[in-house]
Scaffold this motif. Sequence first.
Motif, PDB file in Angstrom:
ATOM      1  N   ALA A 164      11.280  24.811  -4.971  1.00 45.46           N
ATOM      2  CA  ALA A 164      11.634  26.140  -5.447  1.00 45.46           C
ATOM      3  C   ALA A 164      11.282  26.271  -6.919  1.00 45.46           C
ATOM      4  CB  ALA A 164      13.123  26.396  -5.240  1.00 45.46           C
ATOM      5  N   LEU A 165      11.212  27.507  -7.386  1.00 45.22           N
ATOM      6  CA  LEU A 165      11.064  27.784  -8.806  1.00 45.22           C
ATOM      7  C   LEU A 165      12.439  28.109  -9.387  1.00 45.22           C
ATOM      8  CD1 LEU A 165       7.833  29.975  -8.755  1.00 45.22           C
ATOM      9  CD2 LEU A 165       8.047  27.542  -9.258  1.00 45.22           C
ATOM     10  N   PRO A 166      12.626  27.979 -10.692  1.00 42.95           N
ATOM     11  CA  PRO A 166      13.949  28.250 -11.274  1.00 42.95           C
ATOM     12  C   PRO A 166      14.472  29.651 -10.980  1.00 42.95           C
ATOM     13  CG  PRO A 166      12.582  27.084 -12.850  1.00 42.95           C
ATOM     14  CD  PRO A 166      11.686  27.450 -11.703  1.00 42.95           C
ATOM     15  N   GLU A 167      13.577  30.630 -10.809  1.00 45.82           N
ATOM     16  CA  GLU A 167      14.011  31.997 -10.566  1.00 45.82           C
ATOM     17  C   GLU A 167      14.133  32.352  -9.088  1.00 45.82           C
ATOM     18  OE1 GLU A 167       9.499  32.122 -11.466  1.00 45.82           O
ATOM     19  OE2 GLU A 167      11.269  31.014 -12.108  1.00 45.82           O
ATOM     20  N   THR A 168      13.995  31.376  -8.193  1.00 48.59           N
ATOM     21  CA  THR A 168      14.118  31.641  -6.762  1.00 48.59           C
ATOM     22  C   THR A 168      15.559  31.994  -6.397  1.00 48.59           C
ATOM     23  OG1 THR A 168      12.316  30.114  -6.280  1.00 48.59           O
ATOM     24  CG2 THR A 168      13.753  30.697  -4.447  1.00 48.59           C
ATOM     25  N   ASP A 169      15.740  33.069  -5.644  1.00 46.86           N
ATOM     26  CA  ASP A 169      17.066  33.549  -5.258  1.00 46.86           C
ATOM     27  C   ASP A 169      17.774  32.533  -4.360  1.00 46.86           C
ATOM     28  OD1 ASP A 169      18.823  35.223  -3.127  1.00 46.86           O
ATOM     29  OD2 ASP A 169      18.809  36.236  -5.068  1.00 46.86           O
ATOM     30  N   VAL A 170      19.095  32.448  -4.505  1.00 48.40           N
ATOM     31  CA  VAL A 170      19.895  31.483  -3.755  1.00 48.40           C
ATOM     32  C   VAL A 170      19.725  31.637  -2.248  1.00 48.40           C
ATOM     33  CG1 VAL A 170      21.944  32.971  -3.870  1.00 48.40           C
ATOM     34  CG2 VAL A 170      22.227  30.539  -3.463  1.00 48.40           C
ATOM     35  N   HIS A 171      19.590  32.873  -1.767  1.00 46.20           N
ATOM     36  CA  HIS A 171      19.457  33.070  -0.324  1.00 46.20           C
ATOM     37  C   HIS A 171      18.090  32.613   0.188  1.00 46.20           C
ATOM     38  CE1 HIS A 171      22.846  35.798  -1.285  1.00 46.20           C
ATOM     39  NE2 HIS A 171      23.294  35.320  -0.149  1.00 46.20           N
ATOM     40  N   LEU A 172      17.059  32.702  -0.647  1.00 50.06           N
ATOM     41  CA  LEU A 172      15.750  32.183  -0.258  1.00 50.06           C
ATOM     42  C   LEU A 172      15.765  30.650  -0.235  1.00 50.06           C
ATOM     43  CD1 LEU A 172      13.264  34.536  -2.139  1.00 50.06           C
ATOM     44  CD2 LEU A 172      14.060  34.657   0.224  1.00 50.06           C
ATOM     45  N   VAL A 173      16.524  30.040  -1.140  1.00 51.28           N
ATOM     46  CA  VAL A 173      16.682  28.584  -1.117  1.00 51.28           C
ATOM     47  C   VAL A 173      17.356  28.158   0.186  1.00 51.28           C
ATOM     48  CG1 VAL A 173      17.823  26.613  -2.202  1.00 51.28           C
ATOM     49  CG2 VAL A 173      16.750  28.366  -3.627  1.00 51.28           C
ATOM     50  N   ALA A 174      18.414  28.883   0.580  1.00 57.14           N
ATOM     51  CA  ALA A 174      19.098  28.568   1.842  1.00 57.14           C
ATOM     52  C   ALA A 174      18.148  28.716   3.020  1.00 57.14           C
ATOM     53  CB  ALA A 174      20.307  29.491   2.007  1.00 57.14           C
ATOM     54  N   LYS A 175      17.354  29.771   3.012  1.00 60.33           N
ATOM     55  CA  LYS A 175      16.395  30.001   4.095  1.00 60.33           C
ATOM     56  C   LYS A 175      15.377  28.865   4.177  1.00 60.33           C
ATOM     57  CE  LYS A 175      13.057  33.447   5.748  1.00 60.33           C
ATOM     58  NZ  LYS A 175      12.498  34.811   5.522  1.00 60.33           N
ATOM     59  N   ALA A 176      14.891  28.419   3.022  1.00 56.32           N
ATOM     60  CA  ALA A 176      13.902  27.342   2.998  1.00 56.32           C
ATOM     61  C   ALA A 176      14.485  26.030   3.511  1.00 56.32           C
ATOM     62  CB  ALA A 176      13.364  27.160   1.574  1.00 56.32           C
ATOM     63  N   LEU A 177      15.725  25.725   3.141  1.00 60.45           N
ATOM     64  CA  LEU A 177      16.355  24.488   3.603  1.00 60.45           C
ATOM     65  C   LEU A 177      16.559  24.498   5.115  1.00 60.45           C
ATOM     66  CD1 LEU A 177      18.986  23.715   0.814  1.00 60.45           C
ATOM     67  CD2 LEU A 177      16.922  22.428   1.363  1.00 60.45           C
ATOM     68  N   LEU A 178      16.960  25.642   5.652  1.00 63.16           N
ATOM     69  CA  LEU A 178      17.147  25.734   7.098  1.00 63.16           C
ATOM     70  C   LEU A 178      15.802  25.692   7.825  1.00 63.16           C
ATOM     71  CD1 LEU A 178      19.977  28.416   7.333  1.00 63.16           C
ATOM     72  CD2 LEU A 178      20.143  25.973   7.847  1.00 63.16           C
ATOM     73  N   GLN A 179      14.801  26.338   7.246  1.00 65.99           N
ATOM     74  CA  GLN A 179      13.490  26.397   7.884  1.00 65.99           C
ATOM     75  C   GLN A 179      12.817  25.034   7.923  1.00 65.99           C
ATOM     76  OE1 GLN A 179      11.015  29.609   6.455  1.00 65.99           O
ATOM     77  NE2 GLN A 179       9.137  28.516   6.928  1.00 65.99           N
ATOM     78  N   THR A 180      12.937  24.269   6.839  1.00 61.36           N
ATOM     79  CA  THR A 180      12.280  22.970   6.760  1.00 61.36           C
ATOM     80  C   THR A 180      13.165  21.827   7.243  1.00 61.36           C
ATOM     81  OG1 THR A 180      13.028  22.634   4.475  1.00 61.36           O
ATOM     82  CG2 THR A 180      10.908  23.740   4.784  1.00 61.36           C
ATOM     83  N   PRO A 186      13.496  20.135  -4.268  1.00 58.27           N
ATOM     84  CA  PRO A 186      13.169  19.992  -5.687  1.00 58.27           C
ATOM     85  C   PRO A 186      12.939  21.371  -6.315  1.00 58.27           C
ATOM     86  CG  PRO A 186      11.782  18.583  -4.307  1.00 58.27           C
ATOM     87  CD  PRO A 186      12.474  19.546  -3.400  1.00 58.27           C
ATOM     88  N   VAL A 187      13.104  21.435  -7.625  1.00 59.67           N
ATOM     89  CA  VAL A 187      12.808  22.653  -8.377  1.00 59.67           C
ATOM     90  C   VAL A 187      11.786  22.293  -9.440  1.00 59.67           C
ATOM     91  CG1 VAL A 187      13.741  24.531  -9.782  1.00 59.67           C
ATOM     92  CG2 VAL A 187      15.157  23.498  -7.993  1.00 59.67           C
ATOM     93  N   VAL A 188      10.707  23.074  -9.527  1.00 55.24           N
ATOM     94  CA  VAL A 188       9.657  22.821 -10.511  1.00 55.24           C
ATOM     95  C   VAL A 188       9.477  24.045 -11.396  1.00 55.24           C
ATOM     96  CG1 VAL A 188       8.430  21.174  -9.034  1.00 55.24           C
ATOM     97  CG2 VAL A 188       7.826  23.604  -8.945  1.00 55.24           C
ATOM     98  N   ASP A 189       8.986  23.825 -12.612  1.00 53.78           N
ATOM     99  CA  ASP A 189       8.719  24.945 -13.495  1.00 53.78           C
ATOM    100  C   ASP A 189       7.329  25.502 -13.213  1.00 53.78           C
ATOM    101  OD1 ASP A 189       6.867  23.233 -14.710  1.00 53.78           O
ATOM    102  OD2 ASP A 189       8.156  22.800 -16.425  1.00 53.78           O
ATOM    103  N   GLY A 190       6.891  26.460 -14.019  1.00 55.58           N
ATOM    104  CA  GLY A 190       5.611  27.106 -13.777  1.00 55.58           C
ATOM    105  C   GLY A 190       4.421  26.180 -13.874  1.00 55.58           C
TER     106      GLY A 190
END
Length: 217
Positions: A164-180, A186-190
């Motif tokens: 994820a990127l630092p500005e990724t919304d919490v709900h998109l993080v949840a979606k990614a964890l469930l999907q994968t 991990p979180v990476v910068d630009g």
Amino acid sequence: MTASVHDESSTMFHVYGVGGRLYSGGAENLPVVPVQRLERLSSVQNFMVDERPPEEPAAPAPQRSALGHDAVAAYGQAASPQFAPTRLPRVAAQFMSTVVVTVQADATLEQAAAWMAREHVGQAPVIDERQQLVGMLGRAQIVAGAADPEQAVRSAMLSPVPAALPETDVHLVAKALLQTDLPGLPVVDGDGRLCGFIARGDLLRVLADEPALEVWA
């Protein structure tokens, strides 16, 4: 602090492998990483399923007394912006762990397992000699490689791996964890540098404190 709303079609995730960055985009096209499933993850996923019973037809509204009218007016005043509670974390940077335990791709599984046990973590991002994210190592991969503990981490790790990127919304993080079905993200910068890590426990703590209904205007 008012959080901004992100479109899922914008770049909220990258995917990294041994060849570098392989994907940049939203959660809807995130490549699925094959993960050896752990039983404890199944219980977490089941916990997050909404099991509320269907709504029953609303009962007729009672006649409002003068006292009731005053109570509604007081509630409206309390719900005004100056009385609203502090917003819960909405983006990855607000709830990720910034102290990240990593393992080297060229370390042996035995070395990585000992290091992770000493640091009390069950999963860790894998970085190469350039300090770039190339994969993830968890308990499942360590157990699967137990027959050859001297093999390099890079031969047993999960790769490619989304970040994820630092500005990724919490709900998109949840979606990614469930999907994968990953145990963490991990979180990476630009520039692709590892700057944080989000475990499922971090995410559950945020979502558990989030109001079930949007009460505040």
